[in-house]
Design an enzyme around this catalytic site. Sequence first.
Site, PDB file in Angstrom:
ATOM      1  N   ALA A 159      26.682   5.249  89.444  1.00  0.00           N
ATOM      2  CA  ALA A 159      27.402   5.236  90.713  1.00  0.00           C
ATOM      3  C   ALA A 159      27.249   3.890  91.415  1.00  0.00           C
ATOM      4  O   ALA A 159      26.373   3.087  91.074  1.00  0.00           O
ATOM      5  CB  ALA A 159      26.882   6.359  91.608  1.00  0.00           C
ATOM      6  N   PHE A 160      28.073   3.664  92.428  1.00  0.00           N
ATOM      7  CA  PHE A 160      28.100   2.370  93.106  1.00  0.00           C
ATOM      8  C   PHE A 160      26.864   2.107  93.944  1.00  0.00           C
ATOM      9  O   PHE A 160      26.485   0.960  94.170  1.00  0.00           O
ATOM     10  CB  PHE A 160      29.337   2.264  94.002  1.00  0.00           C
ATOM     11  CG  PHE A 160      29.245   3.083  95.268  1.00  0.00           C
ATOM     12  CD1 PHE A 160      28.643   2.577  96.415  1.00  0.00           C
ATOM     13  CD2 PHE A 160      29.764   4.370  95.324  1.00  0.00           C
ATOM     14  CE1 PHE A 160      28.550   3.333  97.583  1.00  0.00           C
ATOM     15  CE2 PHE A 160      29.680   5.135  96.479  1.00  0.00           C
ATOM     16  CZ  PHE A 160      29.063   4.614  97.607  1.00  0.00           C
ATOM     17  N   LYS A 184      29.003   3.092  81.326  1.00  0.00           N
ATOM     18  CA  LYS A 184      30.234   3.032  82.108  1.00  0.00           C
ATOM     19  C   LYS A 184      29.815   2.931  83.577  1.00  0.00           C
ATOM     20  O   LYS A 184      29.490   3.936  84.218  1.00  0.00           O
ATOM     21  CB  LYS A 184      31.084   4.283  81.865  1.00  0.00           C
ATOM     22  CG  LYS A 184      32.495   4.210  82.473  1.00  0.00           C
ATOM     23  CD  LYS A 184      32.493   4.663  83.900  1.00  0.00           C
ATOM     24  CE  LYS A 184      33.844   4.494  84.552  1.00  0.00           C
ATOM     25  NZ  LYS A 184      33.777   4.623  86.026  1.00  0.00           N
ATOM     26  N   GLY A 224      35.082   7.484  81.968  1.00  0.00           N
ATOM     27  CA  GLY A 224      34.069   8.520  82.080  1.00  0.00           C
ATOM     28  C   GLY A 224      34.497   9.810  81.406  1.00  0.00           C
ATOM     29  O   GLY A 224      33.680  10.513  80.799  1.00  0.00           O
ATOM     30  N   SER A 241      28.790  12.229  92.637  1.00  0.00           N
ATOM     31  CA  SER A 241      29.010  13.379  93.512  1.00  0.00           C
ATOM     32  C   SER A 241      28.885  14.683  92.733  1.00  0.00           C
ATOM     33  O   SER A 241      29.019  14.713  91.498  1.00  0.00           O
ATOM     34  CB  SER A 241      30.400  13.298  94.146  1.00  0.00           C
ATOM     35  OG  SER A 241      31.407  13.482  93.144  1.00  0.00           O
ATOM     36  N   GLU A 262      22.560  13.821  87.887  1.00  0.00           N
ATOM     37  CA  GLU A 262      21.912  13.463  89.147  1.00  0.00           C
ATOM     38  C   GLU A 262      23.009  13.372  90.196  1.00  0.00           C
ATOM     39  O   GLU A 262      23.725  12.374  90.279  1.00  0.00           O
ATOM     40  CB  GLU A 262      21.173  12.124  89.017  1.00  0.00           C
ATOM     41  CG  GLU A 262      20.035  12.147  88.018  1.00  0.00           C
ATOM     42  CD  GLU A 262      18.840  12.967  88.461  1.00  0.00           C
ATOM     43  OE1 GLU A 262      18.867  13.498  89.599  1.00  0.00           O
ATOM     44  OE2 GLU A 262      17.892  13.096  87.681  1.00  0.00           O
ATOM     45  N   LEU A 263      23.122  14.418  91.021  1.00  0.00           N
ATOM     46  CA  LEU A 263      24.296  14.546  91.894  1.00  0.00           C
ATOM     47  C   LEU A 263      23.894  14.500  93.362  1.00  0.00           C
ATOM     48  O   LEU A 263      22.933  13.857  93.728  1.00  0.00           O
ATOM     49  CB  LEU A 263      25.028  15.837  91.521  1.00  0.00           C
ATOM     50  CG  LEU A 263      25.299  16.000  90.014  1.00  0.00           C
ATOM     51  CD1 LEU A 263      25.929  17.342  89.705  1.00  0.00           C
ATOM     52  CD2 LEU A 263      26.121  14.851  89.455  1.00  0.00           C
ATOM     53  N   CYS A 296      21.660   9.017  97.534  1.00  0.00           N
ATOM     54  CA  CYS A 296      21.617  10.463  97.307  1.00  0.00           C
ATOM     55  C   CYS A 296      20.384  11.062  97.963  1.00  0.00           C
ATOM     56  O   CYS A 296      20.348  12.263  98.247  1.00  0.00           O
ATOM     57  CB  CYS A 296      21.648  10.775  95.817  1.00  0.00           C
ATOM     58  SG  CYS A 296      20.412   9.906  94.855  1.00  0.00           S
ATOM     59  N   GLU A 396      27.574  17.126 101.843  1.00  0.00           N
ATOM     60  CA  GLU A 396      26.903  15.829 101.791  1.00  0.00           C
ATOM     61  C   GLU A 396      27.836  14.759 102.370  1.00  0.00           C
ATOM     62  O   GLU A 396      28.870  14.428 101.786  1.00  0.00           O
ATOM     63  CB  GLU A 396      26.532  15.447 100.364  1.00  0.00           C
ATOM     64  CG  GLU A 396      25.829  14.081 100.311  1.00  0.00           C
ATOM     65  CD  GLU A 396      25.644  13.544  98.898  1.00  0.00           C
ATOM     66  OE1 GLU A 396      24.640  12.867  98.662  1.00  0.00           O
ATOM     67  OE2 GLU A 396      26.514  13.803  98.040  1.00  0.00           O
ATOM     68  N   ALA A 459      11.894   6.915  96.130  1.00  0.00           N
ATOM     69  CA  ALA A 459      11.028   7.482  95.104  1.00  0.00           C
ATOM     70  C   ALA A 459      10.470   6.388  94.197  1.00  0.00           C
ATOM     71  O   ALA A 459      11.112   5.371  93.955  1.00  0.00           O
ATOM     72  CB  ALA A 459      11.804   8.493  94.267  1.00  0.00           C
TER      73      ALA A 459
END
Length: 509
Positions: A159-160, A184, A224, A241, A262-263, A296, A396, A459
């Site tokens: 993700a960005f 990707k 993707g 997401s 991992e969303l 996230c 979210e 983390a």
Amino acid sequence: MVEDILKALGIQGEQSGVSTGAYWLPAHGAIITSVSPVDDKKIAAVKGASREDYDQVVATAQEAFKEWRHWPAPKRGEIVRQIGEALRQHKEHLGKLVSYEMGKSLQEGYGEVQEMIDICDFAVGLSRQLHGLTMHSERPGHRMYEQWHPLGITGIISAFNFPVAVWSWNSMLAWVCGNVCIWKPSEKTPVTALACQRIVDTVFAANKVPEGVCNLVIGDRDAGEWMSHDTRIPLVSATGSTRMGKAVGAAVGQRLGRSLLELGGNNAIIISQDADLDMSIIGAVFGAVGTAGQRCTSTRRLIIHESVYDAFTARLVKAYSQLRIGNPLDQHNHVGPLIDKAAVNAYLDSIEQVKAQGGSFLVEGGVLSGAGYESGCYVKPCIAAVENTYAIVQHETFAPILYVMKYKTLAEAIAMQNDVPQGLSSAIMTLNLREAEQFLSHAGSDCGIANVNIGTSGAEIGGAFGGEKETGGGRESGSDAWRAYMRRQTNTINYSTSLPLAQGIKFDF
């Protein structure tokens, strides 16, 4: 300055977005232009992959795996160690590029590269610890044990918001486990991906690593989907997401592949009446506004005991008044821009939903304009007083909107913390040992990460990272997350002179 950064990282002019490590292949897809949310200026143009380009990369990766899996794991670890050293050399330039392309503060950009270095160090040690177990057999003269083998190709969709760190979490572990990788990256941050690929290329070339161990496929959503449906890729690790993750999980599951998801997160900090309020303010503010609320693990909700609610929110409002919003490359600023105009519109829509559903604002939001804010992506972090049951609070919101609410008892607070679809990160601020232990118990937080006197964000790589419920259930980074990248095999060896059957079964003839 940006030109100097790109030059130092080997990026100039229009770039191909397809690489098999040893070679940059001609790309035949659409051009993706990276524009910085910092100043709305073009960073670079990248030619994306076509389906034919993608298939060529997968075929090369398949051949590379046949050789790479035979390299001893410690030798693969040595390659990763050298990648860590190369990242140390490029930390300043790569950290600045992360900050400029994504919009996070420069300190966070440097921190993201440090995460990459840390996971390299972790993976090097791991390369000598890919251990199985031995078990006692019920049959005399038999030995049982289990061992772990590489899967093959690991597909990585990132993700960005963490344009390079999460890729490294996956790739460094996958490589020491004997897998090859196809990455990707987000089409919103392709240039940082180019930079990482070039850094790894140099290390791999010096060590004669087979072509196709490290692969890059830059493209849009279609790339993707190709990966998710591809039976040649046994594991797809996807970060993004919940909506995206459900699509990836369904596609991979339909072909009985593995997915590591991992969303989204909807993370809360419980502020106890026994909290250290000074410490709590720091954790809450950084968690809510760091990366402009686009983590996230960002703190979305504060669940505050009614006895300290007024005092704590007053301090919170004061802290927000001291935030400096602006160019993230200026280390005096706390908050940079959102990633693009679509994110700004989603932020504004969320504010309107808060108002429509009955919430009120302790700190008003809005879009900033004028000198330094020409990109239109800078927004004000805001604080809304809400109820946990509001539809918008259950969602979210990937922006610096912090929701605050009251509680009376710890049981009520934990129930509120858990009463959202997501289950990534959580925290309680308390000096009360009983409260801390209740929060961490089986009847406490239902999240994959639960902290005491630490915020929800930030983390360390030593622990497994991931969450439950609509966060996807995946685990990346430390602990035993390496097992996701390997297949388990149970072995039984008979060294006796007879062939007894298990469970005492007799089969005489």
